[in-house]
Design an enzyme around this catalytic site. Sequence first.
Site, mmCIF file in Angstrom:
data_model
loop_
_atom_site.group_PDB
_atom_site.id
_atom_site.type_symbol
_atom_site.label_atom_id
_atom_site.label_comp_id
_atom_site.label_asym_id
_atom_site.label_seq_id
_atom_site.Cartn_x
_atom_site.Cartn_y
_atom_site.Cartn_z
ATOM 1 N N ARG A 1 0.869 -1.174 0.000
ATOM 2 C CA ARG A 1 0.000 0.000 0.000
ATOM 3 C C ARG A 1 0.906 1.223 0.000
ATOM 4 O O ARG A 1 1.964 1.228 0.656
ATOM 5 C CB ARG A 1 -0.901 0.023 1.243
ATOM 6 C CG ARG A 1 -2.040 -0.976 1.214
ATOM 7 C CD ARG A 1 -3.067 -0.622 0.130
ATOM 8 N NE ARG A 1 -4.222 -1.499 0.127
ATOM 9 C CZ ARG A 1 -4.392 -2.543 -0.688
ATOM 10 N NH1 ARG A 1 -3.449 -2.851 -1.570
ATOM 11 N NH2 ARG A 1 -5.499 -3.259 -0.642
ATOM 12 N N GLU B 1 -4.123 7.761 -4.576
ATOM 13 C CA GLU B 1 -4.421 7.100 -5.853
ATOM 14 C C GLU B 1 -5.777 7.604 -6.336
ATOM 15 O O GLU B 1 -6.669 7.812 -5.513
ATOM 16 C CB GLU B 1 -4.448 5.579 -5.667
ATOM 17 C CG GLU B 1 -3.085 5.041 -5.263
ATOM 18 C CD GLU B 1 -3.073 3.523 -5.045
ATOM 19 O OE1 GLU B 1 -4.070 2.854 -5.378
ATOM 20 O OE2 GLU B 1 -2.059 3.030 -4.545
ATOM 21 N N HIS C 1 -1.505 0.571 -9.823
ATOM 22 C CA HIS C 1 -2.114 -0.383 -8.872
ATOM 23 C C HIS C 1 -2.770 -1.561 -9.615
ATOM 24 O O HIS C 1 -3.989 -1.716 -9.621
ATOM 25 C CB HIS C 1 -3.132 0.331 -7.967
ATOM 26 C CG HIS C 1 -3.436 -0.454 -6.719
ATOM 27 N ND1 HIS C 1 -3.787 0.129 -5.525
ATOM 28 C CD2 HIS C 1 -3.444 -1.793 -6.468
ATOM 29 C CE1 HIS C 1 -4.002 -0.795 -4.612
ATOM 30 N NE2 HIS C 1 -3.798 -1.975 -5.168
HETATM 31 C C1 DGY Z 1 -5.851 -6.035 -3.045
HETATM 32 O O1 DGY Z 1 -6.538 -7.006 -3.335
HETATM 33 O O2 DGY Z 1 -5.683 -5.659 -1.882
HETATM 34 C C2 DGY Z 1 -5.270 -5.275 -4.186
HETATM 35 O O3 DGY Z 1 -4.257 -4.415 -3.817
HETATM 36 C C3 DGY Z 1 -6.369 -4.485 -4.856
HETATM 37 O O4 DGY Z 1 -6.751 -3.446 -4.011
#
Ligand code: DGY
Length: 324
Positions: free
Chosen positions: A237, A266, A284
Amino acid sequence: MKKTVLAFSRVTPQMVERLQQDFNVIVPNPKQGDINAQFNEALPQAHGLIGVGRKLGRAQLENAQQLQVVSSVSVGYDNYDLAYLNERGIMLTNTPDVLTQSTADLAFALLMSSARRVPELDAWTKAGQWQATVGAPLFGTDVFGKTLGIVGMGNIGAAIARRGRLGFNMPVIYSGNSRKTALEQELGAQYRSLDQLLGEADFVCLVVPLSDKTRHLISHRELALMKPGAILVNISRGPVVDEPALIEALQNNRIRGAGLDVYEREPLSDSPLFALSNAVTLPHIGSATHETRDAMANRALDNLRSALLGERPRDLVNPQVFKG
Ligand code: DGY
Protein backbone atom coordinates in the site's frame (compact mmCIF):
# COMPACT_ATOMS: atom_id res chain seq x y z
CA MET A 1 -38.41 -11.25 0.41
CA LYS A 2 -35.11 -10.94 -1.47
CA LYS A 3 -32.34 -9.04 0.26
CA THR A 4 -30.68 -6.08 -1.46
CA VAL A 5 -27.07 -5.89 -2.60
CA LEU A 6 -25.50 -2.55 -3.49
CA ALA A 7 -22.28 -2.38 -5.53
CA PHE A 8 -19.79 0.29 -4.49
CA SER A 9 -17.46 0.01 -7.48
CA ARG A 10 -17.60 -1.32 -11.01
CA VAL A 11 -19.02 -4.84 -11.16
CA THR A 12 -19.15 -6.96 -14.28
CA PRO A 13 -22.44 -7.94 -15.97
CA GLN A 14 -21.61 -11.57 -15.05
CA MET A 15 -21.38 -10.63 -11.37
CA VAL A 16 -24.70 -8.79 -11.55
CA GLU A 17 -26.31 -11.77 -13.27
CA ARG A 18 -25.06 -14.14 -10.56
CA LEU A 19 -26.19 -11.85 -7.77
CA GLN A 20 -29.63 -11.40 -9.29
CA GLN A 21 -30.34 -15.11 -8.84
CA ASP A 22 -30.69 -14.52 -5.09
CA PHE A 23 -30.84 -10.77 -4.48
CA ASN A 24 -32.11 -7.42 -5.66
CA VAL A 25 -29.07 -5.71 -7.08
CA ILE A 26 -28.39 -1.98 -7.26
CA VAL A 27 -25.43 -0.77 -9.32
CA PRO A 28 -24.90 2.99 -9.42
CA ASN A 29 -24.67 4.07 -13.06
CA PRO A 30 -22.52 7.05 -14.09
CA LYS A 31 -24.88 7.66 -17.03
CA GLN A 32 -27.64 8.39 -14.51
CA GLY A 33 -25.76 11.11 -12.65
CA ASP A 34 -23.47 11.25 -9.64
CA ILE A 35 -22.64 7.70 -8.56
CA ASN A 36 -21.84 8.78 -4.98
CA ALA A 37 -25.31 10.31 -4.65
CA GLN A 38 -26.88 7.13 -6.08
CA PHE A 39 -24.84 5.02 -3.66
CA ASN A 40 -25.85 7.12 -0.64
CA GLU A 41 -29.49 7.08 -1.66
CA ALA A 42 -29.53 3.28 -1.97
CA LEU A 43 -27.59 2.63 1.27
CA PRO A 44 -30.59 2.42 3.64
CA GLN A 45 -31.98 -0.52 1.60
CA ALA A 46 -28.71 -2.44 1.42
CA HIS A 47 -28.18 -5.72 3.27
CA GLY A 48 -24.89 -6.33 1.50
CA LEU A 49 -22.23 -4.21 -0.17
CA ILE A 50 -19.75 -5.46 -2.75
CA GLY A 51 -16.85 -3.70 -4.42
CA VAL A 52 -13.38 -2.29 -3.92
CA GLY A 53 -11.63 1.04 -3.50
CA ARG A 54 -14.09 3.00 -1.35
CA LYS A 55 -13.44 4.11 2.22
CA LEU A 56 -16.23 2.77 4.41
CA GLY A 57 -16.57 3.74 8.05
CA ARG A 58 -18.91 5.46 10.47
CA ALA A 59 -19.49 8.58 8.36
CA GLN A 60 -20.27 6.59 5.22
CA LEU A 61 -22.33 3.81 6.77
CA GLU A 62 -24.49 5.56 9.35
CA ASN A 63 -27.52 5.33 7.04
CA ALA A 64 -26.95 1.67 6.24
CA GLN A 65 -29.06 0.39 9.10
CA GLN A 66 -29.87 -2.97 7.48
CA LEU A 67 -26.29 -3.74 6.51
CA GLN A 68 -25.07 -7.25 7.33
CA VAL A 69 -21.96 -7.67 5.20
CA VAL A 70 -19.33 -5.78 3.25
CA SER A 71 -17.71 -8.04 0.65
CA SER A 72 -14.46 -6.51 -0.56
CA VAL A 73 -13.08 -7.61 -3.92
CA SER A 74 -9.53 -7.28 -2.58
CA VAL A 75 -7.19 -8.99 -0.19
CA GLY A 76 -6.28 -5.75 1.62
CA TYR A 77 -8.96 -4.26 3.85
CA ASP A 78 -7.36 -1.05 5.07
CA ASN A 79 -10.18 0.96 3.45
CA TYR A 80 -12.68 -0.27 6.02
CA ASP A 81 -13.07 0.85 9.61
CA LEU A 82 -12.98 -2.59 11.16
CA ALA A 83 -13.62 -1.37 14.70
CA TYR A 84 -16.81 0.34 13.51
CA LEU A 85 -17.96 -2.72 11.54
CA ASN A 86 -17.36 -4.86 14.63
CA GLU A 87 -19.30 -2.42 16.80
CA ARG A 88 -22.23 -2.66 14.36
CA GLY A 89 -21.91 -6.46 13.98
CA ILE A 90 -21.34 -6.11 10.23
CA MET A 91 -19.32 -8.89 8.59
CA LEU A 92 -16.30 -8.00 6.43
CA THR A 93 -14.94 -10.44 3.86
CA ASN A 94 -11.94 -10.25 1.51
CA THR A 95 -10.42 -12.36 -1.29
CA PRO A 96 -7.13 -13.90 -0.16
CA ASP A 97 -5.13 -16.62 -1.98
CA VAL A 98 -6.59 -16.18 -5.46
CA LEU A 99 -4.37 -13.18 -6.21
CA THR A 100 -1.15 -14.44 -4.62
CA GLN A 101 0.58 -15.60 -7.82
CA SER A 102 -0.39 -12.73 -10.09
CA THR A 103 0.62 -10.18 -7.45
CA ALA A 104 3.96 -11.94 -6.97
CA ASP A 105 4.42 -11.90 -10.76
CA LEU A 106 3.89 -8.16 -10.75
CA ALA A 107 6.40 -7.65 -7.94
CA PHE A 108 8.92 -9.52 -10.04
CA ALA A 109 7.99 -7.56 -13.16
CA LEU A 110 8.68 -4.33 -11.24
CA LEU A 111 11.93 -5.71 -9.87
CA MET A 112 13.13 -6.78 -13.32
CA SER A 113 12.00 -3.67 -15.12
CA SER A 114 13.63 -1.40 -12.54
CA ALA A 115 16.86 -3.40 -12.60
CA ARG A 116 17.09 -3.53 -16.40
CA ARG A 117 15.46 -0.13 -16.97
CA VAL A 118 12.88 -1.67 -19.28
CA PRO A 119 10.27 1.16 -19.49
CA GLU A 120 12.97 3.81 -19.77
CA LEU A 121 14.83 2.03 -22.56
CA ASP A 122 11.62 1.12 -24.34
CA ALA A 123 10.68 4.83 -24.45
CA TRP A 124 14.24 5.68 -25.53
CA THR A 125 14.16 3.18 -28.41
CA LYS A 126 10.74 4.33 -29.59
CA ALA A 127 11.93 7.94 -29.47
CA GLY A 128 14.46 6.96 -32.17
CA GLN A 129 17.48 7.49 -29.92
CA TRP A 130 19.15 4.17 -30.75
CA GLN A 131 21.91 5.47 -33.02
CA ALA A 132 24.78 3.36 -31.68
CA THR A 133 25.44 0.56 -29.21
CA VAL A 134 24.12 1.40 -25.76
CA GLY A 135 26.88 2.56 -23.39
CA ALA A 136 27.43 2.48 -19.66
CA PRO A 137 25.11 5.41 -18.82
CA LEU A 138 22.18 3.20 -19.86
CA PHE A 139 23.36 -0.05 -18.30
CA GLY A 140 21.19 -1.75 -15.71
CA THR A 141 21.98 -3.95 -12.76
CA ASP A 142 21.98 -7.77 -12.51
CA VAL A 143 19.21 -9.68 -10.80
CA PHE A 144 20.50 -13.27 -10.87
CA GLY A 145 22.27 -14.15 -7.62
CA LYS A 146 21.56 -10.83 -5.90
CA THR A 147 20.06 -10.66 -2.39
CA LEU A 148 16.30 -10.42 -2.22
CA GLY A 149 14.80 -8.79 0.89
CA ILE A 150 11.14 -9.42 1.63
CA VAL A 151 9.48 -7.13 4.16
CA GLY A 152 6.38 -9.04 5.28
CA MET A 153 6.63 -12.77 4.57
CA GLY A 154 2.97 -13.68 4.11
CA ASN A 155 1.63 -15.72 1.19
CA ILE A 156 2.51 -13.10 -1.41
CA GLY A 157 5.94 -12.49 0.12
CA ALA A 158 6.61 -16.24 0.03
CA ALA A 159 5.53 -16.43 -3.63
CA ILE A 160 7.97 -13.62 -4.50
CA ALA A 161 10.71 -15.34 -2.48
CA ARG A 162 10.18 -18.60 -4.42
CA ARG A 163 10.50 -16.77 -7.73
CA GLY A 164 13.73 -15.17 -6.55
CA ARG A 165 15.27 -18.26 -4.99
CA LEU A 166 14.24 -20.89 -7.52
CA GLY A 167 14.24 -18.80 -10.68
CA PHE A 168 17.11 -16.39 -10.07
CA ASN A 169 19.28 -18.11 -7.47
CA MET A 170 18.80 -15.19 -5.07
CA PRO A 171 19.63 -15.54 -1.38
CA VAL A 172 16.43 -14.55 0.43
CA ILE A 173 16.31 -12.52 3.65
CA TYR A 174 13.08 -11.41 5.28
CA SER A 175 11.71 -9.36 8.13
CA GLY A 176 8.31 -9.35 9.78
CA ASN A 177 6.37 -10.15 12.91
CA SER A 178 7.25 -13.83 13.04
CA ARG A 179 9.81 -16.40 11.93
CA LYS A 180 8.70 -18.68 9.06
CA THR A 181 10.64 -21.82 9.81
CA ALA A 182 9.08 -23.93 7.03
CA LEU A 183 10.10 -21.33 4.48
CA GLU A 184 13.55 -21.03 6.01
CA GLN A 185 13.95 -24.76 5.37
CA GLU A 186 12.37 -24.70 1.91
CA LEU A 187 14.28 -21.73 0.53
CA GLY A 188 17.15 -21.22 2.95
CA ALA A 189 15.54 -17.86 3.75
CA GLN A 190 17.10 -16.02 6.69
CA TYR A 191 15.36 -13.78 9.19
CA ARG A 192 16.64 -10.24 9.73
CA SER A 193 15.52 -7.14 11.60
CA LEU A 194 14.17 -4.52 9.19
CA ASP A 195 17.30 -2.39 9.61
CA GLN A 196 19.59 -5.34 8.90
CA LEU A 197 17.56 -6.30 5.85
CA LEU A 198 17.69 -2.76 4.46
CA GLY A 199 21.46 -2.73 4.80
CA GLU A 200 21.94 -6.10 3.10
CA ALA A 201 19.34 -6.49 0.35
CA ASP A 202 19.90 -5.56 -3.28
CA PHE A 203 16.14 -5.62 -3.81
CA VAL A 204 13.73 -4.68 -1.03
CA CYS A 205 10.14 -5.82 -1.67
CA LEU A 206 7.42 -4.37 0.55
CA VAL A 207 4.55 -6.80 1.07
CA VAL A 208 3.11 -5.73 4.43
CA PRO A 209 -0.53 -4.80 5.02
CA LEU A 210 -1.17 -1.16 5.85
CA SER A 211 -1.77 -0.54 9.54
CA ASP A 212 -0.83 2.08 12.13
CA LYS A 213 2.38 0.08 12.63
CA THR A 214 3.36 0.00 8.95
CA ARG A 215 2.37 3.53 7.90
CA HIS A 216 5.60 5.22 6.74
CA LEU A 217 7.57 2.12 7.67
CA ILE A 218 10.02 3.31 5.02
CA SER A 219 11.02 6.94 5.47
CA HIS A 220 14.23 9.02 5.38
CA ARG A 221 16.04 6.95 8.01
CA GLU A 222 15.22 3.61 6.39
CA LEU A 223 16.07 4.81 2.88
CA ALA A 224 19.41 5.99 4.21
CA LEU A 225 20.09 2.45 5.45
CA MET A 226 19.64 0.94 1.97
CA LYS A 227 22.60 0.17 -0.26
CA PRO A 228 23.25 2.89 -2.87
CA GLY A 229 22.70 0.33 -5.63
CA ALA A 230 19.51 -1.10 -4.15
CA ILE A 231 16.01 -1.05 -5.65
CA LEU A 232 12.81 -0.66 -3.63
CA VAL A 233 9.67 -2.44 -4.85
CA ASN A 234 6.31 -1.55 -3.33
CA ILE A 235 3.25 -3.65 -4.15
CA SER A 236 1.63 -3.35 -0.71
CA ARG A 237 0.00 0.00 0.00
CA GLY A 238 1.29 3.46 -0.84
CA PRO A 239 1.33 4.89 2.69
CA VAL A 240 3.78 2.17 3.81
CA VAL A 241 6.35 4.46 2.16
CA ASP A 242 6.85 8.13 2.96
CA GLU A 243 6.53 9.18 -0.68
CA PRO A 244 8.25 12.61 -0.46
CA ALA A 245 11.19 10.89 1.29
CA LEU A 246 11.38 8.30 -1.50
CA ILE A 247 11.18 10.96 -4.19
CA GLU A 248 14.05 12.81 -2.55
CA ALA A 249 16.13 9.62 -2.36
CA LEU A 250 15.47 8.90 -6.05
CA GLN A 251 16.17 12.47 -7.13
CA ASN A 252 19.52 12.36 -5.31
CA ASN A 253 20.28 8.83 -6.55
CA ARG A 254 20.54 7.81 -2.92
CA ILE A 255 19.18 4.43 -4.08
CA ARG A 256 19.30 3.08 -7.62
CA GLY A 257 15.59 2.93 -8.26
CA ALA A 258 12.05 2.08 -7.26
CA GLY A 259 9.34 -0.07 -8.79
CA LEU A 260 5.97 1.14 -7.57
CA ASP A 261 2.43 -0.14 -7.98
CA VAL A 262 0.88 1.83 -5.10
CA TYR A 263 0.99 5.43 -3.88
CA GLU A 264 0.00 7.61 -0.96
CA ARG A 265 -2.80 9.10 -3.10
CA GLU A 266 -4.42 7.10 -5.85
CA PRO A 267 -5.00 7.61 -8.72
CA LEU A 268 -1.55 9.16 -9.00
CA SER A 269 -1.54 12.38 -11.01
CA ASP A 270 0.96 15.12 -11.51
CA SER A 271 3.62 13.55 -9.28
CA PRO A 272 7.36 14.38 -9.21
CA LEU A 273 7.76 10.61 -9.77
CA PHE A 274 6.74 11.15 -13.40
CA ALA A 275 9.95 13.08 -14.03
CA LEU A 276 12.19 10.35 -12.60
CA SER A 277 13.66 7.81 -14.98
CA ASN A 278 14.70 5.65 -12.01
CA ALA A 279 11.07 5.18 -10.90
CA VAL A 280 8.84 2.63 -12.62
CA THR A 281 5.24 3.64 -11.94
CA LEU A 282 2.32 1.28 -12.47
CA PRO A 283 -1.38 2.06 -11.77
CA HIS A 284 -2.11 -0.38 -8.87
CA ILE A 285 -2.41 -3.48 -11.04
CA GLY A 286 -1.06 -6.19 -8.72
CA SER A 287 -4.10 -8.40 -9.26
CA ALA A 288 -5.18 -7.01 -12.63
CA THR A 289 -5.21 -10.07 -14.88
CA HIS A 290 -8.36 -11.49 -16.44
CA GLU A 291 -7.99 -14.78 -14.60
CA THR A 292 -7.29 -13.29 -11.20
CA ARG A 293 -9.92 -10.56 -11.32
CA ASP A 294 -12.52 -13.20 -12.32
CA ALA A 295 -11.40 -15.43 -9.45
CA MET A 296 -11.57 -12.49 -7.01
CA ALA A 297 -15.05 -11.53 -8.22
CA ASN A 298 -16.29 -15.10 -7.77
CA ARG A 299 -14.74 -15.37 -4.34
CA ALA A 300 -16.31 -12.07 -3.26
CA LEU A 301 -19.69 -13.20 -4.61
CA ASP A 302 -19.46 -16.49 -2.75
CA ASN A 303 -18.61 -14.65 0.47
CA LEU A 304 -21.48 -12.21 0.05
CA ARG A 305 -23.94 -14.92 -0.82
CA SER A 306 -22.98 -17.08 2.18
CA ALA A 307 -23.22 -14.13 4.55
CA LEU A 308 -26.66 -13.06 3.36
CA LEU A 309 -27.99 -16.62 3.34
CA GLY A 310 -26.92 -17.12 6.96
CA GLU A 311 -23.86 -19.30 6.31
CA ARG A 312 -20.38 -18.48 7.57
CA PRO A 313 -18.47 -16.87 4.68
CA ARG A 314 -15.19 -18.54 3.75
CA ASP A 315 -13.09 -15.38 4.05
CA LEU A 316 -14.55 -13.71 7.10
CA VAL A 317 -12.16 -11.06 8.42
CA ASN A 318 -14.07 -10.51 11.67
CA PRO A 319 -15.40 -13.95 12.74
CA GLN A 320 -16.44 -12.60 16.14
CA VAL A 321 -19.48 -10.88 14.60
CA PHE A 322 -20.81 -14.02 12.89
CA LYS A 323 -24.07 -15.13 14.40
CA GLY A 324 -24.30 -18.67 13.05
C1 DGY B 1 -5.85 -6.04 -3.04
O1 DGY B 1 -6.54 -7.01 -3.34
O2 DGY B 1 -5.68 -5.66 -1.88
C2 DGY B 1 -5.27 -5.27 -4.19
O3 DGY B 1 -4.26 -4.41 -3.82
C3 DGY B 1 -6.37 -4.49 -4.86
O4 DGY B 1 -6.75 -3.45 -4.01
